[in-house]
Design a protein around this motif. Structure first.
Motif, PDB file in Angstrom:
ATOM      1  N   ARG A   1       0.855  -1.193   0.000  1.00  0.00           N
ATOM      2  CA  ARG A   1       0.000   0.000   0.000  1.00  0.00           C
ATOM      3  C   ARG A   1       0.892   1.243   0.000  1.00  0.00           C
ATOM      4  NH1 ARG A   1      -5.220  -1.103   1.001  1.00  0.00           N
ATOM      5  NH2 ARG A   1      -5.830   0.807   2.043  1.00  0.00           N
ATOM      6  N   VAL A   2       0.432   2.259  -0.770  1.00  0.00           N
ATOM      7  CA  VAL A   2       1.168   3.514  -0.847  1.00  0.00           C
ATOM      8  C   VAL A   2       0.203   4.656  -0.580  1.00  0.00           C
ATOM      9  CG1 VAL A   2       2.935   2.689  -2.429  1.00  0.00           C
ATOM     10  CG2 VAL A   2       0.836   3.672  -3.333  1.00  0.00           C
ATOM     11  N   SER A   3       0.773   5.784  -0.212  1.00  0.00           N
ATOM     12  CA  SER A   3      -0.026   6.977   0.038  1.00  0.00           C
ATOM     13  C   SER A   3       0.071   7.884  -1.180  1.00  0.00           C
ATOM     14  CB  SER A   3       0.496   7.697   1.284  1.00  0.00           C
ATOM     15  OG  SER A   3      -0.230   8.872   1.485  1.00  0.00           O
ATOM     16  N   VAL A   4      -1.113   8.290  -1.705  1.00  0.00           N
ATOM     17  CA  VAL A   4      -1.165   9.166  -2.876  1.00  0.00           C
ATOM     18  C   VAL A   4      -1.776  10.482  -2.438  1.00  0.00           C
ATOM     19  CG1 VAL A   4      -2.062   9.468  -5.203  1.00  0.00           C
ATOM     20  CG2 VAL A   4      -1.453   7.185  -4.384  1.00  0.00           C
ATOM     21  N   SER A   5      -1.073  11.595  -2.697  1.00  0.00           N
ATOM     22  CA  SER A   5      -1.565  12.908  -2.305  1.00  0.00           C
ATOM     23  C   SER A   5      -2.093  13.626  -3.538  1.00  0.00           C
ATOM     24  CB  SER A   5      -0.428  13.713  -1.675  1.00  0.00           C
ATOM     25  OG  SER A   5      -0.881  15.015  -1.386  1.00  0.00           O
ATOM     26  N   PHE A   6      -3.336  14.121  -3.445  1.00  0.00           N
ATOM     27  CA  PHE A   6      -3.965  14.867  -4.531  1.00  0.00           C
ATOM     28  C   PHE A   6      -3.922  16.372  -4.280  1.00  0.00           C
ATOM     29  CE2 PHE A   6      -6.061  10.699  -4.899  1.00  0.00           C
ATOM     30  CZ  PHE A   6      -5.812  10.431  -6.225  1.00  0.00           C
ATOM     31  N   GLY A   7      -3.213  16.809  -3.302  1.00  0.00           N
ATOM     32  CA  GLY A   7      -3.109  18.228  -2.979  1.00  0.00           C
ATOM     33  C   GLY A   7      -4.083  18.621  -1.882  1.00  0.00           C
ATOM     34  N   PHE A   8      -5.341  18.282  -2.063  1.00  0.00           N
ATOM     35  CA  PHE A   8      -6.352  18.625  -1.055  1.00  0.00           C
ATOM     36  C   PHE A   8      -6.690  17.441  -0.168  1.00  0.00           C
ATOM     37  CE2 PHE A   8      -8.421  17.447  -5.011  1.00  0.00           C
ATOM     38  CZ  PHE A   8      -9.336  16.492  -4.614  1.00  0.00           C
ATOM     39  N   THR A   9      -6.284  16.230  -0.571  1.00  0.00           N
ATOM     40  CA  THR A   9      -6.519  15.044   0.238  1.00  0.00           C
ATOM     41  C   THR A   9      -5.434  14.011  -0.047  1.00  0.00           C
ATOM     42  OG1 THR A   9      -8.152  13.375   0.875  1.00  0.00           O
ATOM     43  CG2 THR A   9      -8.036  13.934  -1.444  1.00  0.00           C
ATOM     44  N   SER A  10      -5.341  13.041   0.821  1.00  0.00           N
ATOM     45  CA  SER A  10      -4.363  11.980   0.658  1.00  0.00           C
ATOM     46  C   SER A  10      -5.092  10.639   0.796  1.00  0.00           C
ATOM     47  CB  SER A  10      -3.276  12.107   1.725  1.00  0.00           C
ATOM     48  OG  SER A  10      -2.324  11.096   1.552  1.00  0.00           O
ATOM     49  N   VAL A  11      -4.731   9.680  -0.061  1.00  0.00           N
ATOM     50  CA  VAL A  11      -5.410   8.384  -0.065  1.00  0.00           C
ATOM     51  C   VAL A  11      -4.352   7.286  -0.015  1.00  0.00           C
ATOM     52  CG1 VAL A  11      -6.933   6.898  -1.427  1.00  0.00           C
ATOM     53  CG2 VAL A  11      -7.261   9.363  -1.492  1.00  0.00           C
TER      54      VAL A  11
END
Length: 137
Positions: A27-37
Motif C-alpha cells: 500500500r502507498v499513500s497518494v496525495s492529490f493536494g487537497f486530500t491523501s489516499v
C-alpha cells in the motif's frame, strides 16, 4: 497483418504490466493536494494505465473526427467539380450540335448559292442567245 502485429504487441504489453503490478502489492499513500489516499500500488498502476489509455483514445478520436470532416469536405468539393464538369460537357455538346446544324445549313446555302449562280448564268446565256436570234431575223 498490421492489426495482428498490433494485437500481439498489445497482449504482450498487458501481460508485462500485469506481472509488474502483481510484483508491487504494498500500500502507498497518494496525495492529490487537497486530500491523501492510501491504496495498493497495483491499483494505482492500473488506474494510471487506464487514465493514459483514455487520454490516448480521446486524442486519437479527435484526430479521427477531424480527418472524417476533411474527407467529407473534399468529397463534397469533388462532387461539385464533377457537377460543374458535367454541366460544361452538356453545354459543349449543345454548342457542338448547334454548330453542326449551322454547318449543315451553311452547306445547303452554299449549294443553293451555287445553283442560283448557275441559273443566273443560264438566264444570261438565254438572253444573249435570244438577242442573237432577234438580231439575225
Amino acid at each position: 497483418m498490421k492489426k495482428q502485429v498490433a494485437t500481439i504487441i498489445s497482449i504482450v504489453l498487458i501481460i508485462l504490466i500485469a506481472v509488474f503490478a502483481l510484483m508491487n502489492l504494498e500500500r502507498v499513500s497518494v496525495s492529490f493536494g487537497f486530500t491523501s489516499v492510501r491504496m495498493p500500488l497495483v491499483l494505482l498502476i492500473l488506474i494510471c494505465l487506464l487514465i493514459g489509455a483514455l487520454i490516448i483514445f480521446l486524442f486519437s478520436s479527435t484526430q479521427s473526427v477531424k480527418k472524417n470532416r476533411r474527407y467529407r469536405a473534399l468529397e463534397n468539393q469533388s462532387q461539385q467539380k464533377q457537377d460543374e464538369l458535367r454541366d460544361q460537357i452538356d453545354q459543349l455538346t449543345t454548342h457542338l450540335k448547334s454548330l453542326e446544324t449551322r454547318l449543315k445549313n451553311s452547306y445547303g446555302k452554299q449549294e443553293l448559292g451555287t445553283k442560283d449562280q448557275q441559273i443566273s448564268d443560264l438566264e444570261a446565256e438565254i438572253t444573249k442567245l435570244t438577242d442573237k436570234l432577234s438580231s439575225q431575223k
